[in-house]
Design an enzyme around this catalytic site. Structure first.
Site, PDB file in Angstrom:
ATOM      1  N   ARG A   1      46.757   5.116  13.047  1.00 24.92           N
ATOM      2  CA  ARG A   1      46.068   6.331  13.468  1.00 24.92           C
ATOM      3  C   ARG A   1      44.562   6.230  13.263  1.00 24.92           C
ATOM      4  O   ARG A   1      43.791   6.894  13.959  1.00 24.92           O
ATOM      5  CB  ARG A   1      46.635   7.538  12.719  1.00 24.92           C
TER       6      ARG A   1
ATOM      7  N   ARG B   1      59.603   2.253   8.833  1.00 24.05           N
ATOM      8  CA  ARG B   1      60.224   3.582   8.767  1.00 24.05           C
ATOM      9  C   ARG B   1      61.104   3.831   9.980  1.00 24.05           C
ATOM     10  O   ARG B   1      60.690   3.628  11.110  1.00 24.05           O
ATOM     11  CB  ARG B   1      59.132   4.651   8.686  1.00 24.05           C
TER      12      ARG B   1
ATOM     13  N   ARG C   1      53.039   7.209  16.044  1.00 18.74           N
ATOM     14  CA  ARG C   1      54.128   7.048  15.092  1.00 18.74           C
ATOM     15  C   ARG C   1      54.901   5.780  15.433  1.00 18.74           C
ATOM     16  O   ARG C   1      55.417   5.642  16.543  1.00 18.74           O
ATOM     17  CB  ARG C   1      55.054   8.259  15.128  1.00 18.74           C
TER      18      ARG C   1
ATOM     19  N   SER D   1      48.021  10.376   2.506  1.00 17.91           N
ATOM     20  CA  SER D   1      48.755  11.357   1.732  1.00 17.91           C
ATOM     21  C   SER D   1      48.539  10.965   0.283  1.00 17.91           C
ATOM     22  O   SER D   1      48.780   9.826  -0.091  1.00 17.91           O
ATOM     23  CB  SER D   1      50.219  11.269   2.124  1.00 17.91           C
TER      24      SER D   1
ATOM     25  N   GLU E   1      47.408  12.644  10.703  1.00 14.98           N
ATOM     26  CA  GLU E   1      47.492  12.364   9.271  1.00 14.98           C
ATOM     27  C   GLU E   1      47.314  10.869   9.022  1.00 14.98           C
ATOM     28  O   GLU E   1      48.032  10.049   9.592  1.00 14.98           O
ATOM     29  CB  GLU E   1      48.852  12.824   8.746  1.00 14.98           C
TER      30      GLU E   1
END
Length: 427
Positions: free
Chosen positions: A393, A264, A279, A354, A351
């Site tokens: 994470r 990403r 991230r 999802s 997070e």
RNA sequence: GGAGGGGUGGGUGAGUGGCUGAAACCACAGGUUUGCUAAACCUGCGUACCUUUUAUAGGGUACCGAGGGUUCGAAUCCCUCCUCCUCCGCCA
């Protein structure tokens, strides 16, 4: 992509969806309706001329066979005139169809009625919290300090070799990743998923199929020379696996799991949010994907959520579940949960999963249908996916939450056989 | 990278310019017959879209890997691309 007929019949619902998702102007709906009318009008005209041209051509064939040269010649002349008209109509129709298609691609999915209205992350509903939260007799360190102390991840050399956000995992750190990957995959297979190894690059059609294109090209790395995109998630190749297919009802539900690195670009982020493993430009993730009958998709969403939560529970991580509000849920989803783990060293939620139901939104773009006994025509299926789980994470939270006063890190029971030890120590 | 040969409906596979949206077989669905199973026979069976004084209906258009071209007319001829196979080269 929404069904054109659905938009015709539910224009207000779609306008509200655009407003609630805050993704564009509700006048897009009117634009679609206009273009739709134009397109249908042009199509009808075109088809009428085609009918005439076909009839003419057929007559010519018959007359030629009968040796009626004069009549055939006259018809050929008439055919020529029709051909010119045909060309114009074909162009108009193509232009109308393209405009319609492009506008349709700008219209977001309609949120499910159970989705809370809202614009901001603070409007998301905390639907569930699961402990226990770790207690410390000392100030717990953030994971980047633990990683450095134990020499588990090398950010600096990753930056040198590739750039920020591309770390090296080293020694026990690399092995720990591998343990997590195997644990997650084994759990998924136990839950009935078929394991897939997927391509890490996809073509443009695939990127469009799952909704990365148009508009989100900035999120993806692109191999321009070959027209390929590095996958931002295994969702893209795995969901496109059945693109342009008609499945049998008896094959449903289809459930796949896949481990892949994810790439990403995530331009524009900085500061505390991107510290350490929070991230990255490249990270590992196990993705879970469902293909189901429409009537089963909301049950499947809960099943998927339970599978992801089960992983967190087995790892003993405190987490919470958010039901995402209309404004924070994304363009393609009709309902979405986020799972966040508590990170004791940073004292914040991260997070890690999802979980979304896309209903027919992706499947319509991809033309994934199924044949059922009750319906005469093939029906568009529903697709869902969820992370199970994203690694960095999880690593961050496990390190921070399980650190001991002597600096060692306890490995959760469930991971010990995978990792081969009950403590994470220096490489 | 070089040379050659293919891509047709759920599957196999006919089809070299009009009679082909596409034979035949298999699979599938419905029916008939037989004591059950099986078999035999009959019928149906691609997708998308447009349209019709709204239909488990009719009419039409498009689609034979994708896109373009030739022609009054293309699955069929030509071009480009994608993809699969065989051989050679290179290579983890």
């Amino acid at each position: 992509m929404l069904d054109l007929q659905f938009i015709r019949e539910n224009a207000d619902t779609v306008r509200n969806a655009i407003i609630n998702k805050a993704t564009g102007s509700p006048t897009l709906v009117d634009k679609v309706l206009e273009l739709d009318e134009l397109w249908r009008k042009t199509t009808t005209e075109l088809q009428e001329v085609q009918t005439a041209a076909n009839a003419e051509a057929k007559k010519i064939g018959e007359w030629m066979k009968l040796g009626l040269k004069d009549q055939a010649q006259a018809a050929i002349a008439e055919s020529g005139r029709l051909k010119v008209a045909l060309k114009d109509l074909e162009d108009s129709q193509r232009i109308a169809a393209e405009s319609l298609e492009n506008t349709l691609l700008e219209i977001p999915n309609v949120p499910h009625p159970s989705v809370p209205l809202g614009k901001l992350p603070s409007d998301n509903v905390v639907a569930f919290e699961h402990g226990p939260f770790p207690a410390f007799t000392f100030a717990p360190l953030p994971h980047w300090e633990l990683l450095e102390r134990h020499d588990l991840v090398d950010f600096d050399r990753g930056s040198k070799v590739s750039g920020a956000g591309f770390p090296f995992y080293k020694g026990a750190g690399a092995r720990f990743q591998r343990a997590l990957i195997n644990f997650f995959l084994d759990q998924a297979v136990e839950n009935g998923y078929v394991e897939m190894g997927a391509p890490l690059v996809v073509n443009e059609d695939s990127a469009r199929g799952t909704g990365q294109l148009p508009d989100k090209e900035d999120l993806m790395y692109e191999a321009v020379r070959d027209g390929l995109y590095l996958i931002p998630t295994a969702e893209v190749p795995v969901t496109n696996y059945h693109r342009d297919e008609i499945l049998l009802e008896s094959d449903l539900p289809i459930k796949y799991c896949a481990y892949t690195p994810c790439f990403r670009r995530e331009a524009g982020s900085y500061g505390k949010d991107v510290r350490g493993l929070n991230r990255l430009h490249q990270f590992d993730k196990i993705e879970l994907v469902h293909f189901v009958r429409p009537e089963d998709s909301y049950q499947a969403l809960e099943e998927l959520r339970a599978h992801a939560e089960g992983l967190l529970q087995k790892l003993g991580l405190p987490y919470r579940r958010l039901l995402m509000c209309t404004g924070d849920m994304g363009f393609t989803q009709s309902k979405k949960y986020d799972l966040e783990v508590w990170s004791a060293g940073q004292e914040r939620w991260l997070e890690v999963s999802s979980i979304s139901n896309f209903e027919t939104f992706q499947a319509r773009r991809m033309k994934i249908r199924y044949r059922s006994k009750t319906d005469a025509k093939p029906q568009i299926i529903h697709t869902l996916n969820g992370s199970g789980l994203a690694l960095p994470r999880i690593v961050a939270a496990l390190l921070e939450n399980n650190q001991k006063s002597d600096g060692s890190i306890a490995i959760p029971e469930a991971l010990r056989s995978y990792f081969g030890s009950d403590t994470l120590i220096s490489a």
